[in-house]
Design a protein around this motif. Sequence first.
Motif, mmCIF file in Angstrom:
data_model
loop_
_atom_site.group_PDB
_atom_site.id
_atom_site.type_symbol
_atom_site.label_atom_id
_atom_site.label_comp_id
_atom_site.label_asym_id
_atom_site.label_seq_id
_atom_site.Cartn_x
_atom_site.Cartn_y
_atom_site.Cartn_z
ATOM 1 N N THR A 186 8.250 5.752 0.197
ATOM 2 C CA THR A 186 8.072 6.967 0.990
ATOM 3 C C THR A 186 6.921 6.811 1.976
ATOM 4 O OG1 THR A 186 6.500 7.972 -0.538
ATOM 5 C CG2 THR A 186 8.858 8.353 -0.982
ATOM 6 N N VAL A 187 6.812 7.784 2.847
ATOM 7 C CA VAL A 187 5.698 7.815 3.795
ATOM 8 C C VAL A 187 4.372 7.837 3.032
ATOM 9 C CG1 VAL A 187 4.560 9.247 5.540
ATOM 10 C CG2 VAL A 187 7.022 8.887 5.651
ATOM 11 N N THR A 188 4.331 8.530 1.916
ATOM 12 C CA THR A 188 3.121 8.572 1.097
ATOM 13 C C THR A 188 2.734 7.171 0.627
ATOM 14 O OG1 THR A 188 3.664 10.807 0.374
ATOM 15 C CG2 THR A 188 2.083 9.586 -0.985
ATOM 16 N N ASP A 189 3.730 6.368 0.248
ATOM 17 C CA ASP A 189 3.460 4.985 -0.166
ATOM 18 C C ASP A 189 2.876 4.170 0.991
ATOM 19 O OD1 ASP A 189 4.528 5.465 -2.752
ATOM 20 O OD2 ASP A 189 6.554 5.073 -1.999
ATOM 21 N N VAL A 190 3.405 4.385 2.183
ATOM 22 C CA VAL A 190 2.904 3.678 3.368
ATOM 23 C C VAL A 190 1.456 4.082 3.649
ATOM 24 C CG1 VAL A 190 3.190 3.387 5.860
ATOM 25 C CG2 VAL A 190 5.206 3.378 4.366
ATOM 26 N N LEU A 191 1.158 5.360 3.534
ATOM 27 C CA LEU A 191 -0.217 5.824 3.745
ATOM 28 C C LEU A 191 -1.160 5.245 2.693
ATOM 29 C CD1 LEU A 191 0.407 9.547 4.718
ATOM 30 C CD2 LEU A 191 -0.346 7.697 6.214
ATOM 31 N N ARG A 192 -0.701 5.198 1.438
ATOM 32 C CA ARG A 192 -1.509 4.610 0.369
ATOM 33 C C ARG A 192 -1.813 3.138 0.674
ATOM 34 N NH1 ARG A 192 0.776 2.616 -4.219
ATOM 35 N NH2 ARG A 192 2.587 3.942 -3.893
ATOM 36 N N ALA A 193 -0.804 2.415 1.146
ATOM 37 C CA ALA A 193 -0.991 1.000 1.496
ATOM 38 C C ALA A 193 -1.992 0.858 2.646
ATOM 39 C CB ALA A 193 0.345 0.372 1.884
ATOM 40 N N PHE A 194 -1.870 1.717 3.634
ATOM 41 C CA PHE A 194 -2.779 1.694 4.776
ATOM 42 C C PHE A 194 -4.223 1.917 4.318
ATOM 43 C CE2 PHE A 194 -5.093 4.200 7.977
ATOM 44 C CZ PHE A 194 -5.124 3.289 9.020
ATOM 45 N N LEU A 195 -4.418 2.925 3.465
ATOM 46 C CA LEU A 195 -5.767 3.226 2.985
ATOM 47 C C LEU A 195 -6.318 2.101 2.116
ATOM 48 C CD1 LEU A 195 -5.433 7.028 2.201
ATOM 49 C CD2 LEU A 195 -6.677 5.951 4.095
ATOM 50 N N GLN A 196 -5.455 1.505 1.315
ATOM 51 C CA GLN A 196 -5.885 0.373 0.489
ATOM 52 C C GLN A 196 -6.314 -0.788 1.372
ATOM 53 O OE1 GLN A 196 -3.274 -0.825 -2.764
ATOM 54 N NE2 GLN A 196 -3.776 -2.950 -2.349
ATOM 55 N N ARG A 197 -5.538 -1.052 2.402
ATOM 56 C CA ARG A 197 -5.845 -2.155 3.334
ATOM 57 C C ARG A 197 -7.162 -1.885 4.065
ATOM 58 N NH1 ARG A 197 -6.064 -7.225 4.427
ATOM 59 N NH2 ARG A 197 -5.570 -7.778 6.557
ATOM 60 N N GLU A 198 -7.349 -0.643 4.487
ATOM 61 C CA GLU A 198 -8.591 -0.274 5.172
ATOM 62 C C GLU A 198 -9.784 -0.457 4.243
ATOM 63 O OE1 GLU A 198 -9.276 0.738 8.478
ATOM 64 O OE2 GLU A 198 -7.297 -0.167 8.648
ATOM 65 N N ALA A 199 -9.636 -0.066 2.977
ATOM 66 C CA ALA A 199 -10.724 -0.216 2.010
ATOM 67 C C ALA A 199 -11.033 -1.696 1.796
ATOM 68 C CB ALA A 199 -10.350 0.444 0.687
ATOM 69 N N GLU A 200 -10.002 -2.519 1.727
ATOM 70 C CA GLU A 200 -10.210 -3.965 1.566
ATOM 71 C C GLU A 200 -10.945 -4.545 2.763
ATOM 72 O OE1 GLU A 200 -6.247 -5.427 0.990
ATOM 73 O OE2 GLU A 200 -6.142 -4.699 -1.074
ATOM 74 N N LEU A 201 -10.591 -4.098 3.947
ATOM 75 C CA LEU A 201 -11.261 -4.590 5.158
ATOM 76 C C LEU A 201 -12.715 -4.150 5.198
ATOM 77 C CD1 LEU A 201 -8.462 -4.078 7.831
ATOM 78 C CD2 LEU A 201 -9.275 -6.244 6.891
ATOM 79 N N LEU A 202 -12.981 -2.910 4.796
ATOM 80 C CA LEU A 202 -14.361 -2.418 4.787
ATOM 81 C C LEU A 202 -15.207 -3.195 3.791
ATOM 82 C CD1 LEU A 202 -13.922 1.438 5.079
ATOM 83 C CD2 LEU A 202 -14.921 -0.116 6.757
ATOM 84 N N VAL A 203 -14.663 -3.455 2.622
ATOM 85 C CA VAL A 203 -15.396 -4.232 1.615
ATOM 86 C C VAL A 203 -15.640 -5.629 2.148
ATOM 87 C CG1 VAL A 203 -15.242 -5.284 -0.680
ATOM 88 C CG2 VAL A 203 -14.609 -2.897 -0.356
ATOM 89 N N GLY A 204 -14.674 -6.206 2.817
ATOM 90 C CA GLY A 204 -14.814 -7.538 3.413
ATOM 91 C C GLY A 204 -15.898 -7.582 4.466
ATOM 92 N N VAL A 205 -15.995 -6.529 5.263
ATOM 93 C CA VAL A 205 -17.008 -6.453 6.308
ATOM 94 C C VAL A 205 -18.384 -6.326 5.687
ATOM 95 C CG1 VAL A 205 -17.915 -4.979 8.152
ATOM 96 C CG2 VAL A 205 -15.479 -5.546 8.086
ATOM 97 N N GLU A 206 -18.518 -5.490 4.627
ATOM 98 C CA GLU A 206 -19.814 -5.274 3.996
ATOM 99 C C GLU A 206 -20.311 -6.523 3.278
ATOM 100 O OE1 GLU A 206 -19.357 -1.872 1.492
ATOM 101 O OE2 GLU A 206 -18.948 -0.550 3.172
#
Length: 145
Positions: free
Chosen positions: A122-142
């Motif tokens: 669902t769209v909710t699953d896509v949003l969850r994936a997007f947020l997970q990816r963003e969190a991974e990128l932020l942790v990678g940057v930090e």
Amino acid sequence: MLVKDFMTPNPTVVSPEATVPEAAQIMKKGGFRRLPVVEEGRLVGIVTDRDLKEAMPSDATSLSIWEINYLISRLSVGEIMTRDPITVADTLPLQAAAKLMLEHKVGGLPVVHEGKLVGIVTVTDVLRAFLQREAELLVGVETNP
């Protein structure tokens, strides 16, 4: 990111013979907005909360509440479902599934593997994936100055 990594596996399904009130109850109890329709193990359609609402009579009807309840109780999911819905393979990239949902203006897609229903995305699953990816990128940057 693949569909199988973010889909809801083994979704609740309904048969085409189920009544509209039965489907509405299943959806309400489960807290979801769409049900794959399966007959003899094969996906034959999908029914959404919108389909159920559209099947209900208008407030302007001249029918009595008893007549309405009688008619609705006899209406089957098979009569109102979307037949042969768009599906995606579980190995499809999630971005491709998101693009299909956007192009076809749907909020979810049945997921199949070798012709068998294995999940729903669902769209909710896509949003969850997007947020997970963003969190991974932020942790990678930090962690990588």
